[in-house]
Motif scaffolding. Structure first.
Motif, PDB file in Angstrom:
ATOM      1  N   LEU A  18       0.805  -1.344   0.093  1.00  9.46           N
ATOM      2  CA  LEU A  18       0.339  -0.463   0.154  1.00  9.46           C
ATOM      3  C   LEU A  18       0.771   1.203   0.271  1.00  9.46           C
ATOM      4  O   LEU A  18       2.043   1.798   1.231  1.00  9.46           O
ATOM      5  CB  LEU A  18      -0.125  -0.294   1.112  1.00  9.46           C
ATOM      6  N   ILE A  19       1.022   1.997  -0.764  1.00  6.05           N
ATOM      7  CA  ILE A  19       1.437   3.771  -1.359  1.00  6.05           C
ATOM      8  C   ILE A  19       1.104   4.347  -0.445  1.00  6.05           C
ATOM      9  O   ILE A  19       0.002   4.952  -0.961  1.00  6.05           O
ATOM     10  CB  ILE A  19       1.801   3.872  -2.585  1.00  6.05           C
ATOM     11  N   VAL A  20       2.068   5.513   1.110  1.00  7.42           N
ATOM     12  CA  VAL A  20       1.257   5.767   1.732  1.00  7.42           C
ATOM     13  C   VAL A  20       1.466   7.396   1.658  1.00  7.42           C
ATOM     14  O   VAL A  20       3.118   7.425   1.383  1.00  7.42           O
ATOM     15  CB  VAL A  20       0.976   5.067   3.540  1.00  7.42           C
ATOM     16  N   LYS A  21       1.256   8.079   1.321  1.00  2.00           N
ATOM     17  CA  LYS A  21       1.834   8.904   1.510  1.00  2.00           C
ATOM     18  C   LYS A  21       1.752  10.159   2.854  1.00  2.00           C
ATOM     19  O   LYS A  21       1.478  10.240   3.715  1.00  2.00           O
ATOM     20  CB  LYS A  21       1.091  10.673   0.459  1.00  2.00           C
ATOM     21  N   VAL A  22       3.285  10.653   2.678  1.00  2.00           N
ATOM     22  CA  VAL A  22       4.307  10.804   4.542  1.00  2.00           C
ATOM     23  C   VAL A  22       4.792  11.795   4.734  1.00  2.00           C
ATOM     24  O   VAL A  22       5.947  12.057   3.835  1.00  2.00           O
ATOM     25  CB  VAL A  22       4.438   9.591   4.629  1.00  2.00           C
ATOM     26  N   GLY A  23       4.399  13.042   4.484  1.00  2.00           N
ATOM     27  CA  GLY A  23       4.892  14.377   5.128  1.00  2.00           C
ATOM     28  C   GLY A  23       4.969  14.724   2.849  1.00  2.00           C
ATOM     29  O   GLY A  23       3.877  14.437   1.915  1.00  2.00           O
ATOM     30  N   SER A  24       6.135  14.872   2.538  1.00  2.00           N
ATOM     31  CA  SER A  24       7.091  14.389   1.222  1.00  2.00           C
ATOM     32  C   SER A  24       7.337  13.271   0.427  1.00  2.00           C
ATOM     33  O   SER A  24       7.543  12.914  -0.459  1.00  2.00           O
ATOM     34  CB  SER A  24       7.992  16.245   1.098  1.00  2.00           C
ATOM     35  N   GLU A  25       7.202  12.042   1.306  1.00  2.00           N
ATOM     36  CA  GLU A  25       7.956  11.074   1.082  1.00  2.00           C
ATOM     37  C   GLU A  25       6.702  10.151   1.078  1.00  2.00           C
ATOM     38  O   GLU A  25       5.587   9.899   1.592  1.00  2.00           O
ATOM     39  CB  GLU A  25       8.288  10.171   2.371  1.00  2.00           C
ATOM     40  N   PHE A  26       6.999   8.912   0.535  1.00  2.00           N
ATOM     41  CA  PHE A  26       6.268   7.585   0.040  1.00  2.00           C
ATOM     42  C   PHE A  26       6.363   6.460   0.238  1.00  2.00           C
ATOM     43  O   PHE A  26       7.594   6.158  -0.194  1.00  2.00           O
ATOM     44  CB  PHE A  26       6.165   7.594  -1.449  1.00  2.00           C
ATOM     45  N   LEU A  27       5.985   5.845   0.939  1.00  2.00           N
ATOM     46  CA  LEU A  27       6.415   4.696   2.098  1.00  2.00           C
ATOM     47  C   LEU A  27       5.275   3.376   1.014  1.00  2.00           C
ATOM     48  O   LEU A  27       4.150   3.265   0.737  1.00  2.00           O
ATOM     49  CB  LEU A  27       6.436   4.424   3.261  1.00  2.00           C
TER      50      LEU A  27
END
Length: 91
Positions: free
Chosen positions: A26-35
Motif C-alpha cells: 500500500l503506497i502511503v504519502k507521508v509528508g513529502s515521502e512515499f512509503l
C-alpha cells in the motif's frame, strides 16, 4: 476493496494517506515521502480509515522510491496517442 484515498493510522496516530496499491504494498504519502507498507500489515479498514501495524520503515522507503521511479517514467508519444492525447482534430 478500494484502499486508495484513505487516511492511514499506525495505532491511534494518523500516519499518512493511501494513494496507490503496488503489488503487495500500500503506497502511503507521508509528508513529502512515499512509503510502501506491506498489505500484510493492514490490521483493519473502517470507513475512510486504514490501521496498520509496525513495519520496516527502511524497506518501505526503498520500495516507495522504486514506485516513484516507475510512476514518473517519461511517456512516449505513442503511449500518449494510445490514450487519445496528442491527436489533432480538424475543424
Amino acid at each position: 476493496m478500494d484502499l486508495v484515498c484513505m487516511y492511514v493510522f499506525r495505532g491511534d496516530e494518523e500516519f499518512g494517506e493511501s494513494i496507490d496499491v503496488y503489488g503487495d504494498y500500500l503506497i502511503v504519502k507521508v509528508g513529502s515521502e512515499f512509503l510502501a507498507v506491506p498489505k500484510k500489515c493492514i490490521k483493519s479498514v473502517d470507513g475512510d480509515k486504514i490501521v496498520v501495524s509496525e513495519f520496516d520503515e527502511k524497506e518501505a522507503a526503498e520500495v516507495g522510491k522504486k514506485w516513484v521511479e516507475e510512476k514518473s517514467k517519461p511517456v512516449s508519444l505513442e503511449e500518449l496517442k494510445s490514450y487519445g492525447f496528442g491527436e489533432e482534430q480538424e475543424e
